[in-house]
Write an enzyme that holds these catalytic residues in place. Structure first.
Site, PDB file in Angstrom:
ATOM      1  N   LYS A 193       0.650  -1.271   0.145  1.00  0.00           N
ATOM      2  CA  LYS A 193       0.150  -0.033   0.034  1.00  0.00           C
ATOM      3  C   LYS A 193       0.912   1.290  -0.080  1.00  0.00           C
ATOM      4  O   LYS A 193       2.199   1.009   0.141  1.00  0.00           O
ATOM      5  CB  LYS A 193      -1.163  -0.018   1.063  1.00  0.00           C
ATOM      6  CG  LYS A 193      -1.992  -1.243   0.740  1.00  0.00           C
ATOM      7  CD  LYS A 193      -2.857  -0.949  -0.096  1.00  0.00           C
ATOM      8  CE  LYS A 193      -3.862  -2.187  -0.175  1.00  0.00           C
ATOM      9  NZ  LYS A 193      -4.344  -3.165   0.505  1.00  0.00           N
TER      10      LYS A 193
HETATM   11  C1  LIG Z   1      -5.652  -4.312   0.791  1.00  0.00           C
HETATM   12  C2  LIG Z   1      -7.140  -4.056   0.766  1.00  0.00           C
HETATM   13  C3  LIG Z   1      -7.743  -4.122   2.081  1.00  0.00           C
HETATM   14  C4  LIG Z   1      -7.420  -5.170   3.104  1.00  0.00           C
HETATM   15  O1  LIG Z   1      -6.442  -4.595   3.702  1.00  0.00           O
HETATM   16  P1  LIG Z   1      -5.406  -5.388   4.889  1.00  0.00           P
HETATM   17  O2  LIG Z   1      -4.693  -4.276   5.657  1.00  0.00           O
HETATM   18  O3  LIG Z   1      -4.576  -6.311   3.885  1.00  0.00           O
HETATM   19  O4  LIG Z   1      -6.519  -5.956   5.781  1.00  0.00           O
HETATM   20  C5  LIG Z   1      -9.306  -4.122   1.893  1.00  0.00           C
HETATM   21  N1  LIG Z   1      -9.778  -3.257   0.841  1.00  0.00           N
HETATM   22  C6  LIG Z   1      -9.008  -3.152  -0.205  1.00  0.00           C
HETATM   23  C7  LIG Z   1      -9.763  -2.361  -1.482  1.00  0.00           C
HETATM   24  C8  LIG Z   1      -7.491  -3.510  -0.535  1.00  0.00           C
HETATM   25  O5  LIG Z   1      -6.806  -3.169  -1.375  1.00  0.00           O
END
Ligand SMILES: *Cc1c(COP(=O)(O)O)cnc(C)c1O
Length: 395
Positions: A193
């Site tokens: 991210k």
């Molecule tokens: C990465 C992601 C999540 C989940 O995030 P985590 O921190 O891995 O739980 C939820 N929604 C979207 C759209 C994502 O890309």
């Protein structure tokens, strides 16, 4: 250059679709916390929460172990339970819908707009029923949905939760930073991210009272956490006052130390991501205008987490799978965001979603990250058009 810092002139294969960017500063910060003897949730976490709240312009931030945890606790705090309906797009990661299932609620999938790949007031409203308790909107790729417009059309009893896993640093069409809308807004700090601490998440929350409830829910339902008891010896013992079933979804100081540095580097990361997106956008306009990038809503800031395009399948002699595997074999981390959820065995049966179904075969994401060089973006593009020229008819 330190760590994963990108220079503009290098091509290292394979090129991942998303790669974290850590410098010596993150390494020093995490080392400092390890040496301090307090690695759980404590002072670093509090500072990270305050600094993130200031960056976003929201009253309160509650950090948690993931965005999945953040979305889940948001629904818990809204009182979502068995039989309630939670509307969300199908074009998303499975967390968005799974959190409803955790609570015995029913995910109801809505369609998206073909150009922006976002849910619209119309597509959400089409799925509202008497049992709808909440809508989880997704700022797909880092493009913020107009939540104010959605709020105006939704019945008052339907809450909006924002899955902003892609959207740290993005702005709504009115220019407000994502996270400051007044809705519970959830960020992810997963490995790929825009701000990465390996794992992690946070909930932006305008109300101090709701934030205190969320903070209790992330720590078993306890009124105070270990750091409060340690740093303020007059706090009650751990299990005093346990009155509500909570969960174990807290963040840690090891992650927060990394997060604080990553937060300070956001402008640098955003500039790099935008430069790569601009490189792709210019190349598309020049070389292959039939390849359609995700459309913007106005000119508000896009967080550029994903660079999504729609393939002109009608003009191509191969399918997407062939294109993806050919490019991957060349070390280019092309990806698919996402295989829609309404087709997954877990959620059957589901009605069709015409636009999502149309996009499902056509969307593709090109590599983008703060660790990529512009030469790498140019390399990805030249390999992609070489491949399209072989299989793709006319530009
Ligand atoms: C990465 C992601 C999540 C989940 O995030 P985590 O921190 O891995 O739980 C939820 N929604 C979207 C759209 C994502 O890309």
């Amino acid at each position: 250059m330190t760590g994963g810092g990108a220079t503009n002139h290098r091509v290292n294969l394979p090129i991942a679709f998303g790669r974290p960017n850590f410098s010596d500063e993150e390494i020093e910060a995490v080392t400092r916390v390890m040496r301090s003897g307090w690695i759980g949730m404590g002072q670093e976490t509090l500072l990270f929460e305050q600094e993130l709240a200031a960056a976003v312009g929201v009253g309160n931030v509650v950090s948690v172990s993931s965005c999945t945890g953040a979305l889940f606790l948001s629904l818990v705090s809204l009182g979502v339970g068995a039989g309630d309906e939670v509307i969300c797009p199908s074009l998303t990661w499975c967390s968005t819908a799974n959190v409803a299932l955790y609570l015995g609620a029913v995910p109801v999938f809505c369609d998206v707009d073909e150009q922006t790949m976002l849910a619209t007031p119309h597509s959400v409203l089409a799925k509202v029923s008497d049992r709808t308790k909440a809508v989880i909107v997704v700022h797909y790729g880092g493009l913020a949905l107009d939540v104010a417009a959605l709020r105006r059309v939704l019945p008052a009893h339907v809450a909006i939760v924002e899955d902003a896993a892609h959207a740290l640093g993005a702005r709504y069409p009115d220019g407000t930073p994502v996270g400051a809308s007044g809705n519970l807004t959830c960020f992810s700090f997963y490995a790929n991210k825009n701000l990465s601490t390996g794992e992690g998440g946070a909930i932006c929350c305008p109300s101090a009272q709701v934030a205190a409830h969320l903070a209790s829910l992330r720590q078993h339902g306890l009124a105070s956490d270990a750091w409060a008891r340690y740093s303020q010896p007059r706090q009650p013992f751990a299990l005093q006052g346990l009155s509500e079933l909570g969960y174990k979804l807290n963040y840690t100081d090891l992650q927060a130390a990394i997060g604080r540095v990553q937060l300070r580097r956001q402008a640098e990361f955003a500039a790099r991501r935008q430069a790569i997106a601009d490189c792709y956008l210019d190349a598309i306009a020049r070389d292959w205008p039939r390849l359609r990038p995700q459309a913007r809503v106005g000119d508000a800031r896009h967080a550029r987490h994903l660079f999504a395009v729609r393939l002109p399948l009608e003009n191509m002699t191969c399918d997407r799978a062939t294109l993806v595997s050919t490019l991957r074999a060349k070390g280019i981390g092309i990806s698919i965001h996402y295989v829609p959820l309404h087709g997954m065995p877990l959620y059957q049966p589901q009605p069709a979603l015409p636009v999502t179904d149309f996009l499902a075969d056509r969307i593709m994401t090109l590599p983008i990250s703060a660790s990529m060089s512009l030469d790498e973006a140019r390399y990805c593009w030249s390999e992609l058009i070489a491949c399209l020229a072989t299989h793709g008819g006319h530009p």
